[in-house]
Enzyme design. Structure first.
Site, PDB file in Angstrom:
ATOM      1  N   TYR A 130       0.821  -1.213   0.000  1.00  0.00           N
ATOM      2  CA  TYR A 130       0.000   0.000   0.000  1.00  0.00           C
ATOM      3  C   TYR A 130       0.851   1.258   0.000  1.00  0.00           C
ATOM      4  O   TYR A 130       0.552   2.238  -0.664  1.00  0.00           O
ATOM      5  CB  TYR A 130      -0.883   0.029   1.257  1.00  0.00           C
ATOM      6  CG  TYR A 130      -2.106  -0.814   1.176  1.00  0.00           C
ATOM      7  CD1 TYR A 130      -2.280  -1.904   2.010  1.00  0.00           C
ATOM      8  CD2 TYR A 130      -3.132  -0.512   0.278  1.00  0.00           C
ATOM      9  CE1 TYR A 130      -3.430  -2.693   1.950  1.00  0.00           C
ATOM     10  CE2 TYR A 130      -4.283  -1.280   0.210  1.00  0.00           C
ATOM     11  CZ  TYR A 130      -4.415  -2.375   1.048  1.00  0.00           C
ATOM     12  OH  TYR A 130      -5.550  -3.156   0.994  1.00  0.00           O
ATOM     13  N   SER A 151      -1.691  -5.995  -7.322  1.00  0.00           N
ATOM     14  CA  SER A 151      -1.671  -4.898  -6.334  1.00  0.00           C
ATOM     15  C   SER A 151      -2.307  -5.360  -5.037  1.00  0.00           C
ATOM     16  O   SER A 151      -3.098  -6.308  -5.022  1.00  0.00           O
ATOM     17  CB  SER A 151      -2.487  -3.715  -6.874  1.00  0.00           C
ATOM     18  OG  SER A 151      -3.875  -3.992  -6.726  1.00  0.00           O
ATOM     19  N   ASP A 152      -1.986  -4.700  -3.946  1.00  0.00           N
ATOM     20  CA  ASP A 152      -2.785  -4.925  -2.753  1.00  0.00           C
ATOM     21  C   ASP A 152      -4.144  -4.305  -3.043  1.00  0.00           C
ATOM     22  O   ASP A 152      -4.310  -3.518  -3.966  1.00  0.00           O
ATOM     23  CB  ASP A 152      -2.110  -4.311  -1.518  1.00  0.00           C
ATOM     24  CG  ASP A 152      -2.584  -5.014  -0.249  1.00  0.00           C
ATOM     25  OD1 ASP A 152      -1.852  -4.991   0.760  1.00  0.00           O
ATOM     26  OD2 ASP A 152      -3.680  -5.602  -0.276  1.00  0.00           O
ATOM     27  N   TRP A 153      -5.110  -4.689  -2.251  1.00  0.00           N
ATOM     28  CA  TRP A 153      -6.507  -4.325  -2.545  1.00  0.00           C
ATOM     29  C   TRP A 153      -6.731  -2.822  -2.347  1.00  0.00           C
ATOM     30  O   TRP A 153      -6.600  -2.307  -1.258  1.00  0.00           O
ATOM     31  CB  TRP A 153      -7.444  -5.160  -1.672  1.00  0.00           C
ATOM     32  CG  TRP A 153      -7.874  -6.455  -2.311  1.00  0.00           C
ATOM     33  CD1 TRP A 153      -9.165  -6.891  -2.493  1.00  0.00           C
ATOM     34  CD2 TRP A 153      -7.036  -7.476  -2.868  1.00  0.00           C
ATOM     35  NE1 TRP A 153      -9.182  -8.120  -3.104  1.00  0.00           N
ATOM     36  CE2 TRP A 153      -7.901  -8.500  -3.371  1.00  0.00           C
ATOM     37  CE3 TRP A 153      -5.670  -7.646  -3.021  1.00  0.00           C
ATOM     38  CZ2 TRP A 153      -7.416  -9.659  -3.986  1.00  0.00           C
ATOM     39  CZ3 TRP A 153      -5.193  -8.789  -3.644  1.00  0.00           C
ATOM     40  CH2 TRP A 153      -6.055  -9.781  -4.111  1.00  0.00           C
ATOM     41  N   SER A 189      -4.926  -0.302  -3.853  1.00  0.00           N
ATOM     42  CA  SER A 189      -3.638   0.377  -3.603  1.00  0.00           C
ATOM     43  C   SER A 189      -3.067   1.003  -4.870  1.00  0.00           C
ATOM     44  O   SER A 189      -1.893   1.370  -4.910  1.00  0.00           O
ATOM     45  CB  SER A 189      -2.620  -0.641  -3.064  1.00  0.00           C
ATOM     46  OG  SER A 189      -2.308  -1.595  -4.085  1.00  0.00           O
TER      47      SER A 189
END
Ligand code: GLC
Length: 740
Positions: free
Chosen positions: A239, A269-271, A273
């Site tokens: 993030y 990607s992170d959720w 981010s």
């Protein structure tokens, strides 16, 4: 002194074996891509895709699925949290079936990462990865969002329980084995979160300032090993920002992951981010998650909104105009899509999409969880050999505390797994106790879990009952620590102290019974100093998954001999931490001013700050002697240097010892840590048995990262090899000369 560039002395061994086993990608630095037939298939598919189809693949189709291209037989990649089991509880990301909806399943709750770290057992990590991978395939999903390999820099980080501690080498070994275990099942592992994601505080907005040497020596190694040794199929970007740029669009993705380390997989990607379209695609992002309609709901979350993220940056609507305008060169779009296709082919998913083939929560998988919980607990103190309990001589046992009747199986957030088969310490002790009278008392409620117990009167009643139970029992076991509400993703702990009321409970019980044993659940250091001198025995049980209760009871009664060792430095107080003063940062800037001096590297330099227990420390019910360290006097940097040492079990019962090898470079031209972990081996020994343990060192093990020369350097001269039972219990030492 001549400086020899490390690369000059490295023996480059390329392994191009491709088979059902995880295909070992091409060696670092080589230009070959993975399996040639894979590349032909990938190129063939890519050449058939329309521009719209390629753009469609860059953003998820739901909470936990990538986008399929049915016309070409390209399946969605069905993902699932988390590192220590299939997430199966509330929360939109808890998708647990092939249909992409949430159904309650009883998946196995494996021990948290920190417990695997405490085991120092890569083979255990492999077994866990394999068992978890089998469960993911069994529910018809394709990718597990783990392991978490972020370094324990800050003692209060809410997700310290998920990672493997403070040392990059230990973290790397465990991560590699875990990933190989998962991917041996044809399931995609996702090493996360790249990079320098070491606090939850404002994780969507903070900007981490970290120097190049600290990145290379501390924060990169586990990711590099995952890519170059385990051939990890995906990496999740973090993030936060690093040195001013969000991870999801950071040049590090291409410069480091793809170019320097030759990463062949895809970046997810992170959720929530991602923050841009062209910059993110051009940086190498292959899949933005979540995608589709759920992205909008996700963006309503407070911390996502606060970061200005309005999501859905890699949707076709946004990507296509930028490809047409040239802001996104089609070659970049192709490369990001090619990576997804490559893994779909290499993992076999495109030919054999997962169906509900195997089964979950089997006795075999449960047994792996139990082994992990048993190897992953640490005997920190055992004055007068109070432990193991001699069941034959006990008539009454008091079992007290908020973590006695509840199995604190894991920390909170995306890694938490609720299994239907959780075993609390109290239940396991009762099973074990036979005719012994077990007297339970809550003592104090976990704050917030039972408001009726939080009034002053209720607390007095609870404590009085606990003291009475302790007074009338032969021994008193106190189970304290955190719950998944206190140690969790999404927020850091506010203090190292145990939750409110627990210190007082321990002090009161210890005053009532001199044979008091404290067992606590935490993923990092907690304040023990207020009562450690009044308590003869202390066990750090971390978060042991669904079998934690059985593991704790087995250790307390001596069915197993504890063998865990600390994967982080157990400090006395927060102000002693190397990151103190630079955590959680000022105005969203976090300065990693300590550089490479994280954990024991820091305490070895600042000797006036003594930890309570050092990195690598842990007791046993037996004892071990070390002798006969042998290694050559000189080393020319070619062929591994072999060091061997003999360990003997000098006690009266079987035990496992974790032999640790540290390297010292006392004449380095740059400042280096006093010692650095570069080898370890868990060895099981019967009473009186000896084994000789051999370590193989190469130039990489002797090197530091030169920011001037932008490469690893092993400088000729004297090196010391230190063999220890902990980082501060060095039992054998020898030197050698690196000749070139
Ligand atoms: C979370 C976590 C990540 C997890 C993902 C999906 O915010 O940071 O580790 O896998 O989102 O739930």
């Amino acid at each position: 002194m001549r400086i020899v560039p490390y690369a000059a002395v490295l023996i480059v061994s390329t392994s191009l074996a491709f088979a059902q086993q995880p295909a070992h990608g091409p060696a670092a630095g080589s230009t070959e891509v993975a399996n040639a037939s894979t590349e032909q298939r990938v190129q063939d598919l890519l050449s058939k895709m329309t521009l719209e189809e390629k753009a469609t693949m860059l953003s998820g189709s739901s909470w936990m699925d990538s986008a399929p291209i049915s016309r070409l037989g390209i399946p969605a990649i069905r993902m699932a949290d988390g590192p220590m089991g299939i997430r199966n509880w509330t929360g939109p990301s808890a998708v647990t079936n092939a249909e992409g909806t949430r159904t309650t399943i009883n998946s196995t709750a494996f021990p948290a990462g920190i417990a695997i770290a405490a085991s120092w057992d890569p083979e255990l990590a492999r077994e866990e990865g394999k068992a978890l991978g089998a469960e993911v395939a069994a529910i018809g999903r394709d990718m597990i969002l783990g392991p978490t390999v972020n370094i324990q820099r800050a003692p209060l980080w809410g997700r310290n329980f998920e990672g493997f501690g403070e040392d990059p080498y230990l973290t790397g070994r465990l991560g590699v084995s875990y990933i190989e275990g998962v991917q041996s099942q044809g399931v995609i592992a996702t090493v996360k979160h790249f990079v320098a994601n070491n606090e939850e505080f404002e994780r969507h907005r903070i900007d981490v300032a970290v120097d190049d040497r600290a990145l290379h020596e501390i924060y990169y190694p586990a990711f590099k090993a995952a890519i170059q040794e385990a051939n990890v199929w995906s990496v999740m970007s973090a993030y936060n920002k690093v040195n001013g740029v969000y991870c999801a669009e950071n040049p590090l993705l291409k410069s480091t992951l793809e170019k320097a380390w030759n990463f062949q997989g895809f970046i997810v990607s992170d959720w929530g981010s991602t923050y841009s379209t062209a910059a993110t695609v051009n940086a190498g992002m292959s899949i933005e998650m979540p995608g589709g309609p759920p992205m909008q709901t996700w963006l309503l979350r407070p911390e996502t909104k606060k970061s200005g993220n309005d999501g859905g940056y890699l949707t076709p609507e946004k990507v296509l105009p930028l490809v047409k305008s040239g802001a996104i060169p089609e070659a970049n779009l192709d490369d990001n899509v090619r990576r997804i296709l490559r893994i779909l082919v290499e993992s076999g998913l495109i030919d054999h999409p997962h169906t509900r083939t195997g089964s979950i929560d089997t006795p075999a998988q449960r047994a792996v969880a139990r082994k992990g919980a048993e190897e992953g607990l640490i005997l920190l103190k055992n004055s007068g050999n109070l432990l193991p309990l001699q069941a034959g001589s006990l008539h009454t046992i008091a079992v007290i505390g908020p973590n006695a009747a509840v199995d604190r199986s894991g920390g909170g957030g995306s890694s938490l797994v609720h299994s239907s088969l959780l075993v609390a310490p109290l239940d396991a002790i009762k099973e074990h106790a036979g005719s012994i009278d077990v007297r339970y008392a809550l003592g104090v409620a976990m704050p917030g879990e039972d408001p009726t117990q939080d009034t002053p009167e209720a607390r007095k009643t609870l404590r009085d009952a606990a003291v009475a139970a302790a007074k009338s029992s032969d021994v008193a076991l106190v189970f304290v620590g955190y719950s998944s509400k206190f140690e969790t993703e999404g927020k850091d702990r506010e203090t190292m102290d145990l939750p409110d009321g627990q210190d007082e409970l321990i002090q009161a019980v210890a005053a009532a019974n001199s044979k008091t044993i404290v067992v606590f659940n935490a993923g990092d250091p907690v304040t023990l100093t207020r009562w450690i001198d009044q308590v003869p025995a202390v066990v750090d049980a971390f978060y042991g998954g669904e079998e934690a209760g059985h593991a704790i009871a087995s250790a307390l009664f001596g069915d197993i001999n504890p063998s865990g060792k600390l994967p982080f430095t157990f400090i006395k107080a927060l102000k002693d931490s190397p990151s103190y003063g630079n955590y959680p940062g000022e105005n969203l800037h976090v300065n990693y001013a300590e550089g490479i001096y994280v954990g024991y590297r820091y305490f070895d330099k600042h000797v006036t700050v003594a930890p309570l227990y050092p990195f690598g420390y842990g007791l046993s019910y037996t004892s071990f002697e070390y002798s006969g360290l042998k290694l050559p006097k000189t080393y020319n940097g070619h062929n591994p240097l072999e060091a061997s040492v003999t360990v003997r079990n000098s006690g009266s019962r079987q035990g496992a010892e974790i032999v640790q090898l540290y390297i010292a470079d006392p004449h380095a031209s740059v400042d280096r840590p006093v010692k650095e972990l570069k080898g370890f081996r868990r060895v099981v020994l019967a009473p009186g048995e000896s084994k000789t343990v051999t370590f193989a060192l190469d130039s990489q093990a002797l090197s530091f990262y030169s920011t001037a020369q932008k490469q690893w350097i092993a400088e000729p001269g004297r090196f010391d090899v230190l063999i220890g039972a902990s980082s501060r219990d060095i039992r054998q030492k020898a030197s050698f000369e690196l000749t070139k």
